[in-house]
Design a protein around this motif. Structure first.
Motif, PDB file in Angstrom:
ATOM      1  N   ILE A   5      36.396 -45.971  68.822  1.00  0.00           N
ATOM      2  CA  ILE A   5      37.246 -45.249  69.772  1.00  0.00           C
ATOM      3  C   ILE A   5      36.430 -44.150  70.420  1.00  0.00           C
ATOM      4  O   ILE A   5      35.426 -43.696  69.870  1.00  0.00           O
ATOM      5  CB  ILE A   5      38.487 -44.630  69.098  1.00  0.00           C
ATOM      6  N   GLY A   6      36.876 -43.721  71.570  1.00  0.00           N
ATOM      7  CA  GLY A   6      36.174 -42.652  72.248  1.00  0.00           C
ATOM      8  C   GLY A   6      36.333 -41.340  71.517  1.00  0.00           C
ATOM      9  O   GLY A   6      37.412 -41.010  71.061  1.00  0.00           O
ATOM     10  N   GLY A   7      35.256 -40.601  71.393  1.00  0.00           N
ATOM     11  CA  GLY A   7      35.330 -39.284  70.801  1.00  0.00           C
ATOM     12  C   GLY A   7      35.416 -39.258  69.298  1.00  0.00           C
ATOM     13  O   GLY A   7      35.533 -38.203  68.699  1.00  0.00           O
ATOM     14  N   PRO A   9      33.989 -39.692  65.426  1.00  0.00           N
ATOM     15  CA  PRO A   9      32.695 -39.634  64.765  1.00  0.00           C
ATOM     16  C   PRO A   9      32.288 -41.001  64.233  1.00  0.00           C
ATOM     17  O   PRO A   9      33.117 -41.889  64.064  1.00  0.00           O
ATOM     18  CB  PRO A   9      32.935 -38.641  63.619  1.00  0.00           C
ATOM     19  N   LEU A  32      43.252 -39.957  56.268  1.00  0.00           N
ATOM     20  CA  LEU A  32      44.468 -40.011  57.093  1.00  0.00           C
ATOM     21  C   LEU A  32      44.142 -39.682  58.557  1.00  0.00           C
ATOM     22  O   LEU A  32      44.597 -40.354  59.488  1.00  0.00           O
ATOM     23  CB  LEU A  32      45.475 -39.006  56.526  1.00  0.00           C
ATOM     24  N   GLU A  33      43.318 -38.669  58.735  1.00  0.00           N
ATOM     25  CA  GLU A  33      42.942 -38.262  60.087  1.00  0.00           C
ATOM     26  C   GLU A  33      42.085 -39.337  60.764  1.00  0.00           C
ATOM     27  O   GLU A  33      42.251 -39.609  61.957  1.00  0.00           O
ATOM     28  CB  GLU A  33      42.191 -36.933  60.033  1.00  0.00           C
ATOM     29  N   ALA A  36      44.329 -42.044  61.969  1.00  0.00           N
ATOM     30  CA  ALA A  36      45.042 -41.616  63.180  1.00  0.00           C
ATOM     31  C   ALA A  36      44.136 -41.714  64.399  1.00  0.00           C
ATOM     32  O   ALA A  36      44.542 -42.196  65.462  1.00  0.00           O
ATOM     33  CB  ALA A  36      45.558 -40.192  63.001  1.00  0.00           C
ATOM     34  N   ARG A  37      42.880 -41.276  64.252  1.00  0.00           N
ATOM     35  CA  ARG A  37      41.932 -41.330  65.369  1.00  0.00           C
ATOM     36  C   ARG A  37      41.611 -42.768  65.766  1.00  0.00           C
ATOM     37  O   ARG A  37      41.578 -43.108  66.941  1.00  0.00           O
ATOM     38  CB  ARG A  37      40.625 -40.650  64.967  1.00  0.00           C
ATOM     39  N   TYR A  40      44.838 -44.464  67.301  1.00  0.00           N
ATOM     40  CA  TYR A  40      45.699 -43.729  68.229  1.00  0.00           C
ATOM     41  C   TYR A  40      45.805 -44.436  69.586  1.00  0.00           C
ATOM     42  O   TYR A  40      46.894 -44.581  70.146  1.00  0.00           O
ATOM     43  CB  TYR A  40      45.195 -42.292  68.430  1.00  0.00           C
ATOM     44  N   ARG A  41      44.666 -44.873  70.110  1.00  0.00           N
ATOM     45  CA  ARG A  41      44.696 -45.450  71.454  1.00  0.00           C
ATOM     46  C   ARG A  41      45.498 -46.760  71.492  1.00  0.00           C
ATOM     47  O   ARG A  41      46.163 -47.061  72.486  1.00  0.00           O
ATOM     48  CB  ARG A  41      43.280 -45.665  71.980  1.00  0.00           C
ATOM     49  N   TYR A  44      49.140 -45.763  71.240  1.00  0.00           N
ATOM     50  CA  TYR A  44      49.478 -45.087  72.489  1.00  0.00           C
ATOM     51  C   TYR A  44      49.703 -46.113  73.611  1.00  0.00           C
ATOM     52  O   TYR A  44      50.611 -45.964  74.434  1.00  0.00           O
ATOM     53  CB  TYR A  44      48.352 -44.120  72.842  1.00  0.00           C
ATOM     54  N   LEU A  65      53.563 -42.121  64.217  1.00  0.00           N
ATOM     55  CA  LEU A  65      52.363 -42.112  63.373  1.00  0.00           C
ATOM     56  C   LEU A  65      52.560 -41.232  62.141  1.00  0.00           C
ATOM     57  O   LEU A  65      52.101 -41.573  61.049  1.00  0.00           O
ATOM     58  CB  LEU A  65      51.149 -41.628  64.177  1.00  0.00           C
TER      59      LEU A  65
ATOM     60  N   PRO B  17      43.965 -41.414  76.329  1.00  0.00           N
ATOM     61  CA  PRO B  17      44.225 -40.192  75.552  1.00  0.00           C
ATOM     62  C   PRO B  17      42.947 -39.574  74.973  1.00  0.00           C
ATOM     63  O   PRO B  17      42.955 -38.406  74.592  1.00  0.00           O
ATOM     64  CB  PRO B  17      45.150 -40.675  74.428  1.00  0.00           C
ATOM     65  N   THR B  18      41.870 -40.351  74.923  1.00  0.00           N
ATOM     66  CA  THR B  18      40.615 -39.813  74.377  1.00  0.00           C
ATOM     67  C   THR B  18      39.738 -39.202  75.477  1.00  0.00           C
ATOM     68  O   THR B  18      38.614 -38.784  75.208  1.00  0.00           O
ATOM     69  CB  THR B  18      39.814 -40.919  73.656  1.00  0.00           C
ATOM     70  N   THR B  21      38.332 -34.831  74.857  1.00  0.00           N
ATOM     71  CA  THR B  21      37.977 -34.949  73.443  1.00  0.00           C
ATOM     72  C   THR B  21      38.644 -33.881  72.585  1.00  0.00           C
ATOM     73  O   THR B  21      39.197 -34.188  71.514  1.00  0.00           O
ATOM     74  CB  THR B  21      36.446 -34.849  73.277  1.00  0.00           C
ATOM     75  N   PHE B  24      42.297 -34.582  72.193  1.00  0.00           N
ATOM     76  CA  PHE B  24      42.497 -35.750  71.331  1.00  0.00           C
ATOM     77  C   PHE B  24      42.318 -35.380  69.858  1.00  0.00           C
ATOM     78  O   PHE B  24      43.104 -35.778  68.992  1.00  0.00           O
ATOM     79  CB  PHE B  24      41.512 -36.852  71.742  1.00  0.00           C
ATOM     80  N   GLU B  25      41.279 -34.582  69.578  1.00  0.00           N
ATOM     81  CA  GLU B  25      41.043 -34.130  68.199  1.00  0.00           C
ATOM     82  C   GLU B  25      42.247 -33.341  67.696  1.00  0.00           C
ATOM     83  O   GLU B  25      42.695 -33.512  66.563  1.00  0.00           O
ATOM     84  CB  GLU B  25      39.804 -33.230  68.155  1.00  0.00           C
ATOM     85  N   THR B  28      45.308 -35.714  66.983  1.00  0.00           N
ATOM     86  CA  THR B  28      45.199 -36.528  65.768  1.00  0.00           C
ATOM     87  C   THR B  28      45.183 -35.657  64.508  1.00  0.00           C
ATOM     88  O   THR B  28      45.700 -36.069  63.471  1.00  0.00           O
ATOM     89  CB  THR B  28      43.932 -37.396  65.818  1.00  0.00           C
ATOM     90  N   ILE B  31      48.727 -34.799  63.758  1.00  0.00           N
ATOM     91  CA  ILE B  31      49.409 -35.962  63.169  1.00  0.00           C
ATOM     92  C   ILE B  31      49.086 -36.066  61.677  1.00  0.00           C
ATOM     93  O   ILE B  31      49.973 -36.264  60.841  1.00  0.00           O
ATOM     94  CB  ILE B  31      49.008 -37.258  63.910  1.00  0.00           C
ATOM     95  N   ALA B  32      47.796 -35.902  61.341  1.00  0.00           N
ATOM     96  CA  ALA B  32      47.385 -36.005  59.931  1.00  0.00           C
ATOM     97  C   ALA B  32      48.033 -34.906  59.088  1.00  0.00           C
ATOM     98  O   ALA B  32      48.527 -35.166  57.981  1.00  0.00           O
ATOM     99  CB  ALA B  32      45.865 -35.924  59.834  1.00  0.00           C
TER     100      ALA B  32
END
Lengths: 197, 129
Positions: A5-7, A9, A32-33, A36-37, A40-41, A44, A65, B17-18, B21, B24-25, B28, B31-32
């Motif tokens: 995904i974009g952005g 790590p 968990l995070e 979600a990352r 997400y897209r 979405y 989510l 949505p990304t 950045t 987006f961080e 998410t 959400i976590a």
């Protein structure tokens, strides 16, 4: 699944979904995070296909989510957690259509979204978003979902078909119709400059 | 990735949505955090199979108490019935003359004259009525 995904790590692109689900179920907040990352897209795209606008789609994504990720124990196929999350978001979005609480969040969201970019660019971006959303509204819900999962999230037809409960052949057909209609509505300038054939 | 060779993909980057950045961080991460909180909340308040029964029992008990109060007040409001006369014996209820009952209930041996007297008294009382 280890789609990128974009952005996100590099760590997010290496660990398989099943392992992330196991870690998250054991109260690992980082896992968990990452889940979600990573997804997400995709969720979405599903939410946007149902709700029709960015603000409502993001509200629905957040609520669904949170609900899904807090109940990961109930996911029977952790390696297919994306499909499971998409189903939760799709159901939640259908329940939320037309509710005023969702619509109220739109103005606030737009202020936040455009706060850190230049005014002229913000206006241009808002106009482009409005054109895209209006054009998407002309498609059927399943065409919207297929074209967003394909062209926004880069999912292959096999995964799209699995997510929406159809065959890859039908997914191709929906995508073809959706792209043709969007091209009619938006013109050629909205097409991606480069893509792999 | 896209194997549809007849039409080029649509550029949806404006809806991505990304795209931002930092935003987006933030989305998410929130959400976590909310998912962890929801999970912690559900684990501290486990919902057993008896929970709905307990919830319904409150209403049931309240309804039973209301019925009891109404019934009690109705019993208090209705006057007690006047004390009835001493109940007749089974023999009297069946129409047997009291003189014959008196003879039958005594321990003395009954003579023929006693029987005649009893019939006489019965005849007199019947005539007097």
């Amino acid at each position: 699944m280890t789609d990128s995904i974009g952005g996100a790590p590099a760590e997010a692109t290496v660990i398989p979904d099943a392992e992330l689900v196991a870690r998250a179920t054991a109260a690992d907040a980082r896992a968990l995070e990452l889940l979600a990352r990573r997804h997400y897209r995709a969720v979405y795209s599903v939410a946007l296909a149902v709700m029709g606008n960015i603000a409502d789609a993001e509200d629905v994504c957040h609520d669904a989510l949170v609900r899904g990720l807090s109940r990961l124990k109930e996911c029977r196929q952790p390696d297919r957690v994306a499909r499971w999350l998409c189903a939760i978001v799709r159901n939640h979005a259908r329940n939320e259509i037309g509710r005023p609480s969702v619509a109220r969040a739109r103005e606030l969201d737009e202020r936040i979204a455009s706060a850190d970019i230049q005014p002229e660019h913000a206006l241009e971006l808002q106009e482009l978003r409005a054109r895209l959303q209006a054009a998407l509204a002309e498609l059927t819900p399943v065409e919207r979902e297929v074209v967003l999962l394909s062209d926004l999230h880069d999912w292959p037809h096999e995964r799209i078909a699995e997510s929406i409960g159809t065959s890859p052949g039908m997914s191709r057909q929906h995508l073809f119709k959706a792209r043709r209609r969007l091209r009619e509505l938006l013109g050629a300038d909205i097409l991606k400059e480069q893509f792999n054939e | 990735m896209n194997d549809d060779k007849t039409l080029r993909p649509i550029d949806f980057s404006a809806l991505d949505p990304t795209r931002d950045t930092a935003r987006f961080e933030s989305l998410t991460r929130r959400i976590a955090i909310d998912a962890m909180a929801a999970r912690a909340n559900s684990s501290t308040n486990p919902r057993s199979a008896l929970t709905p029964v307990v919830a319904w029992s409150r209403y049931t008990i309240a309804a039973a108490a209301a019925v009891l109060i109404v019934a009690s007040s109705a019993l208090v409001a209705v006057p007690a019935p006047v004390a009835a006369a001493a109940p007749e014996s089974l023999a009297e209820s069946a129409g047997i003359p009291a003189s014959l009952i008196a003879i039958a209930t005594t321990n003395h041996p009954m003579a023929a004259t006693d029987l005649v007297d009893a019939f006489d008294r019965m005849t007199v009382s019947a005539a007097g009525q």
